[in-house]
Design an enzyme around this catalytic site. Structure first.
Site, PDB file in Angstrom:
ATOM      1  N   LYS A 245       0.836  -1.211   0.000  1.00 48.53           N
ATOM      2  CA  LYS A 245       0.000   0.000   0.000  1.00 48.53           C
ATOM      3  C   LYS A 245       0.867   1.255   0.000  1.00 48.53           C
ATOM      4  O   LYS A 245       0.647   2.189  -0.778  1.00 48.53           O
ATOM      5  CB  LYS A 245      -0.904  -0.030   1.248  1.00 48.53           C
ATOM      6  CG  LYS A 245      -1.747   1.200   1.449  1.00 48.53           C
ATOM      7  CD  LYS A 245      -2.506   1.084   2.761  1.00 48.53           C
ATOM      8  CE  LYS A 245      -1.587   1.188   3.946  1.00 48.53           C
ATOM      9  NZ  LYS A 245      -2.248   0.876   5.223  1.00 48.53           N
ATOM     10  N   CYS A 320     -19.511   5.773   3.123  1.00 46.88           N
ATOM     11  CA  CYS A 320     -19.445   4.306   3.191  1.00 46.88           C
ATOM     12  C   CYS A 320     -18.470   3.905   4.304  1.00 46.88           C
ATOM     13  O   CYS A 320     -17.428   3.299   4.074  1.00 46.88           O
ATOM     14  CB  CYS A 320     -19.013   3.735   1.839  1.00 46.88           C
ATOM     15  SG  CYS A 320     -19.293   1.959   1.709  1.00 46.88           S
ATOM     16  N   CYS A 327     -26.002   4.442   4.046  1.00 52.02           N
ATOM     17  CA  CYS A 327     -26.612   4.065   2.758  1.00 52.02           C
ATOM     18  C   CYS A 327     -27.780   4.977   2.396  1.00 52.02           C
ATOM     19  O   CYS A 327     -28.055   5.194   1.215  1.00 52.02           O
ATOM     20  CB  CYS A 327     -27.067   2.610   2.804  1.00 52.02           C
ATOM     21  SG  CYS A 327     -25.737   1.451   3.161  1.00 52.02           S
ATOM     22  N   CYS A 330     -26.510   7.703   0.358  1.00 48.40           N
ATOM     23  CA  CYS A 330     -25.610   7.297  -0.720  1.00 48.40           C
ATOM     24  C   CYS A 330     -26.346   7.328  -2.066  1.00 48.40           C
ATOM     25  O   CYS A 330     -27.397   6.712  -2.226  1.00 48.40           O
ATOM     26  CB  CYS A 330     -25.080   5.888  -0.436  1.00 48.40           C
ATOM     27  SG  CYS A 330     -23.983   5.280  -1.715  1.00 48.40           S
ATOM     28  N   CYS A 336     -25.896  -0.720  -5.477  1.00 51.65           N
ATOM     29  CA  CYS A 336     -24.946  -1.392  -4.583  1.00 51.65           C
ATOM     30  C   CYS A 336     -25.563  -2.661  -3.976  1.00 51.65           C
ATOM     31  O   CYS A 336     -26.606  -2.603  -3.328  1.00 51.65           O
ATOM     32  CB  CYS A 336     -24.547  -0.441  -3.460  1.00 51.65           C
ATOM     33  SG  CYS A 336     -23.522  -1.230  -2.194  1.00 51.65           S
TER      34      CYS A 336
HETATM   35  S1  SF4 Z   1     -25.148   1.828  -0.568  1.00 58.71           S
HETATM   36 FE1  SF4 Z   1     -23.268   0.575  -0.751  1.00 58.71          FE
HETATM   37  S2  SF4 Z   1     -21.694   2.043  -1.401  1.00 58.71           S
HETATM   38 FE2  SF4 Z   1     -23.394   3.237  -0.612  1.00 58.71          FE
HETATM   39  S3  SF4 Z   1     -22.899   3.579   1.574  1.00 58.71           S
HETATM   40 FE3  SF4 Z   1     -24.191   1.730   1.467  1.00 58.71          FE
HETATM   41  S4  SF4 Z   1     -22.738   0.027   1.371  1.00 58.71           S
HETATM   42 FE4  SF4 Z   1     -21.595   1.900   0.841  1.00 58.71          FE
END
Ligand code: SF4
Length: 359
Positions: A245, A320, A327, A330, A336
């Protein structure tokens, strides 16, 4: 003597800073005879704690080694280590076989790009553009930004070394203290005593081992690279304490030479949540950032290899998140496969705070 940013008027440099741990140690040791004894007790506790962690890393990997392992988020078997005189310190045959830059997993023939990955990436870009994350101002990429190129490269490498198991804010503070005290340069680090470096980089995770490795790296950079850092991935990986990394980060940021994706714990976690990577030939999640790196590099276009790290790190610090991802906020939750599977409370978004780079 006084260090910039740290004031120890009476106890001097040899003493570790009085910490929360020191306070706790004081409480559990009712009548310490002296401050020195308390400090010694605290150090013993810290050493024991680090020793236990080292043992866990080695055990998970199934190897037995008396050397100091890398301080990565996941275990990684180093190639032969470079000593200050430029010689290779050979590891055992078991280590030598395992020590490869590439992941130990076999490449599957099938893996193509996942569905909708471009839409997801664009959605994440939109989210990132509307909110600043710690990585945007305090990530390793920003280290030594005001310095000349050679010094900046060394600063990036030092920042990468300090950043593992440490919040971006803490790493940034340590880099600033090293800089203010003229210790962000190989020759001065080589001359400085270990206690001074430890004091300045505290409280980064594993600060004792990192101080030791920092001095070794400074010596190697002076003796073998004229005060610069190695310019190849293979040579970077031979430096003590530097894993994939950090090596990829140094190649990408310090040398602007993208050899691979810098996969930290955020990139690893998010790629698995999105279903972007899996163990070769299976639908199982990858089990280490190295596996994730290899799986991701199979299909992600090379022009995305460098920007994907800060993009996903910031996304992981703000939305995330490792625990209870947000979510509900998001913009890609309709694409997702992990959406709402780990979310516990809708009200969690109200108390959302940025998390560290390497939580
Ligand atoms: S929908 Fe998926 S990408 Fe978005 S915050 Fe939730 S787990 Fe993460």
């Amino acid at each position: 003597m006084q260090l910039h940013g740290l004031h120890y008027p009476r106890i001097g440099l040899k003493m570790a800073p009085f910490t929360r741990l020191a306070s706790r140690a004081h409480a559990t040791k009712p009548n310490p005879n002296s401050y020195q004894e308390t400090q010694a007790f605290v150090r013993r506790k810290r050493v024991k704690k680090e020793a236990v962690k080292e043992h866990h890393v080695i055990s998970r990997n199934g190897h037995v080694s008396s050397g100091i392992p890398d301080i990565e988020d996941f275990s990684y078997q180093k190639p032969n280590v470079l000593s200050a005189n430029g010689n290779l310190e050979l590891l055992s045959p078991v280590h030598a076989v395992a020590a490869r830059v590439a992941s130990p997993i076999k490449h599957g023939a099938s893996a193509g790009p996942p569905d909708n990955w471009e839409k997801v990436l664009e959605g994440i870009r939109v989210m990132r553009s509307s909110e600043c994350a710690p990585v945007d101002t305090m990530g390793c990429e920003k280290a030594g930004s005001s310095l000349p190129p050679k010094e900046k490269r060394f600063a990036v490498l030092v920042s990468a070394l300090l950043s593992s198991q440490t919040k971006d804010q803490v790493t940034h503070g340590a880099i600033q203290r090293l800089l203010q005290n003229g210790l962000l340069e190989p020759h001065t680090i080589d001359k400085a005593d270990e206690e001074t470096i430890k004091t300045l980089i505290y409280p980064v995770g594993f600060y004792t081992r990192k101080a030791i490795n920092l001095k070794k790296i400074a010596k190697i950079c002076i003796v073998k690279y004229g005060g610069d850092i190695p310019s190849t991935l293979e040579e970077l990986l031979k430096l003590p304490g530097i894993g994939p990394k950090m090596a990829h980060l140094a190649m990408n940021v310090a040398w602007n030479n993208v050899q691979g994706i810098c996969v930290d714990t955020h990139v690893h976690r998010i790629c698995n949540r999105l279903g972007w990577v899996s163990k070769a030939g299976t639908n199982q999640k990858t089990s280490s950032p190295e596996e994730t790196r290899v799986a991701l590099e199979k299909w992600l276009p090379k022009e995305e290899w460098d920007p994907i790290n800060p993009l996903l790190v910031g996304f992981g610090q703000t939305i995330c998140t490792p625990l209870r991802p947000h979510c509900e906020n998001c913009k890609v939750n309709n694409l997702c496969p992990s959406a709402f599977k780990e979310t516990s409370s809708p009200s969690s978004s109200k108390s959302r705070k940025p998390l560290s780079h390497y939580n």
